[in-house]
Design a protein around this motif. Structure first.
Motif, short mmCIF file in Angstrom:
data_model
loop_
_atom_site.label_atom_id
_atom_site.label_comp_id
_atom_site.label_asym_id
_atom_site.label_seq_id
_atom_site.Cartn_x
_atom_site.Cartn_y
_atom_site.Cartn_z
N ARG A 30 0.87 -1.17 0.00
CA ARG A 30 0.00 0.00 0.00
C ARG A 30 0.91 1.22 0.00
N ARG A 31 0.33 2.38 -0.03
CA ARG A 31 1.12 3.59 -0.16
C ARG A 31 2.18 3.68 0.94
N GLY A 32 3.46 3.69 0.54
CA GLY A 32 4.56 3.83 1.47
C GLY A 32 4.96 2.56 2.19
N THR A 33 4.30 1.42 1.92
CA THR A 33 4.59 0.16 2.61
C THR A 33 4.95 -0.90 1.59
N TYR A 34 6.09 -1.58 1.83
CA TYR A 34 6.60 -2.56 0.88
C TYR A 34 6.89 -3.88 1.57
N GLN A 35 6.99 -4.92 0.75
CA GLN A 35 7.39 -6.25 1.21
C GLN A 35 8.60 -6.68 0.39
N LEU A 53 2.59 -8.24 7.55
CA LEU A 53 3.05 -6.87 7.31
C LEU A 53 1.87 -5.90 7.24
N LEU A 54 0.76 -6.33 6.65
CA LEU A 54 -0.42 -5.47 6.60
C LEU A 54 -0.97 -5.22 8.00
N LEU A 55 -0.98 -6.26 8.84
CA LEU A 55 -1.40 -6.07 10.22
C LEU A 55 -0.43 -5.12 10.94
N GLY A 56 0.87 -5.26 10.62
CA GLY A 56 1.85 -4.36 11.19
C GLY A 56 1.62 -2.92 10.78
N ALA A 57 1.19 -2.72 9.52
CA ALA A 57 0.89 -1.37 9.05
C ALA A 57 -0.31 -0.78 9.78
N VAL A 58 -1.32 -1.62 10.05
CA VAL A 58 -2.49 -1.16 10.80
C VAL A 58 -2.06 -0.68 12.18
N SER A 59 -1.20 -1.46 12.83
CA SER A 59 -0.72 -1.09 14.16
C SER A 59 0.20 0.12 14.12
N VAL A 83 -4.71 -18.02 2.88
CA VAL A 83 -4.19 -16.86 3.61
C VAL A 83 -4.89 -15.61 3.07
N PRO A 84 -5.54 -14.82 3.93
CA PRO A 84 -6.23 -13.63 3.44
C PRO A 84 -5.24 -12.66 2.79
N GLY A 85 -5.66 -12.08 1.67
CA GLY A 85 -4.82 -11.12 0.97
C GLY A 85 -5.06 -9.70 1.41
N LYS A 86 -5.92 -9.51 2.42
CA LYS A 86 -6.25 -8.17 2.88
C LYS A 86 -6.55 -8.22 4.37
N VAL A 87 -6.66 -7.06 4.96
CA VAL A 87 -7.08 -6.93 6.35
C VAL A 87 -8.41 -6.19 6.36
N PRO A 128 -5.70 -3.61 -0.08
CA PRO A 128 -5.03 -4.36 1.00
C PRO A 128 -5.70 -4.18 2.36
N ILE A 129 -6.37 -3.05 2.56
CA ILE A 129 -7.10 -2.80 3.80
C ILE A 129 -8.51 -2.35 3.42
#
Length: 355
Positions: A30-35, A53-59, A83-87, A128-129
């Motif tokens: 997502r914007r500014g977040t990479y894997q 990592l998406l959960l980490g971005a939420v936090s 595995v869910p592809g989104k949160v 992603p979210i």
């Protein structure tokens, strides 16, 4: 694999990495977040890391909302069909909605207004979210690993209502197993485990009764009626769902079979038809494939000598629902395959194929 991971920010990445990927490639989540992923890894490992990592971005970003649906299932220690592809985040108020104007990078991108209902759903599904708007009670929110998450009971209710039927039953089976303390070997505690599961079932059914007429309640009732704490994998759950959805008598999960070599517990079985089904995932063979295969063959011979036919499926074959149903109909007595189908447990694609 951590369930919540620290996200990789653009400021942590050299511009050369963004321009020239090597053995490890950068994927924009997502914007500014990479894997940063090793392309030699298994696809499911990459998917697990992406979700963490998406959960980490939420936090990390302190995003407003409560983590729900399949992400909440994983945080509660359960399993999901994939595995869910989104949160999914639940909020009590509407956000500004889907804004989708053309951009400098993609000047031809259609606006949100021009997408139409199906296109609108498709684009939201690729986010992603994803945010959902409905109200949660204070008792329906817990904190796990620093994240606000729907309680186990509310997670089960939401998954049963809003997920496609195959993913819904897999999540429900997993959550009721967690709530009942089934673990990996529930055989000796079966009455206790099933009693706890019955308590949870009554609790969720009571909540659904208050939502009569609302979206997804019909499917949720079917999912809650069918769920069991004894399912040891999501593919066992999926095979059982296929039986119910197409009028086949539901198999008994973890069916005990007495043999001369001892008592075994078949993944699924029909005692009256003397038929056993085993679902073999690749995870069984990760540590010592040769030893596992020998033990599996010895177990199968013992069950066969006790008078049972053993059929083996893999997750790949279970995904072909029509083939699985035809195979079971070919092995089971006709009287066990012509029951009333639980249509509420069919996915949208299965309903379309049935006409």
């Amino acid at each position: 694999m951590d369930r919540v991971a620290q996200p990789l920010r653009r400021t942590d990445i050299y511009e050369t990495e963004l321009a020239v990927p090597g053995r490890s490639e950068l994927v924009r989540l997502r914007r500014g977040t990479y894997q940063r992923t090793d392309i030699t890894r298994q696809h499911w490992e990459i998917a697990q890391e992406r979700h963490a990592l998406l959960l980490g971005a939420v936090s990390d970003e302190g995003l407003d909302g409560v983590v729900g649906w399949e992400s909440a299932v994983l945080l509660h220690g359960g399993r999901t069909l994939t595995v869910p592809g989104k949160v999914d985040l639940i909020r009590s108020h509407h956000s500004s909605g889907l804004r989708r104007p053309p951009t400098r990078r993609d000047p031809e991108r259609p606006s949100a207004r021009s997408l139409g209902p199906s296109g609108h759903r498709r684009v939201l599904g690729q986010r992603p979210i994803v945010r959902h708007c409905y109200t949660l009670g204070e008792h329906e929110v817990v904190t796990i690993e620093g994240l606000r998450v729907t309680s186990l009971e509310r997670t089960l209710e939401d998954c049963a209502r809003f997920l496609p039927a195959d993913r819904a039953l897999a999540a429900a089976d997993s959550l009721v197993a967690v709530a009942a303390g089934a673990g990996r070997c529930p055989w000796g505690r079966r009455p206790e485990v099933e009693a706890r599961a019955a308590d949870l079932r009554r609790q969720v059914e009571k909540a659904l009764a208050r939502r009569r007429g609302e979206r997804g309640v019909r499917q949720a009732r079917a999912v809650v009626a069918a769920m069991t704490p004894l399912s040891q994998s999501v593919w066992e759950s999926e095979l059982r769902r296929l039986c119910l959805a197409y009028g086949i008598v539901a198999p008994e999960p973890q069916m005990p079979v007495r043999t001369r070599a001892g008592e075994f517990y078949a993944d699924l079985g029909w005692r009256e038809a003397r038929l056993v089904v085993e679902v073999d995932g690749a995870v069984k063979y990760q540590d010592d494939a040769e030893r596992t295969l020998r033990a599996q063959q010895w177990r199968e011979r013992a069950i066969s000598d006790a008078g049972f036919l053993v059929i083996r499926f893999t997750p790949e074959t279970v995904c072909d629902g029509s083939w699985v149903v035809d195979r079971l109909r070919g092995e089971l007595p006709r009287t066990m395959t012509e029951g009333a189908p639980v249509v509420a447990l069919r996915t949208a694609a299965e309903r379309r194929r049935a006409g």
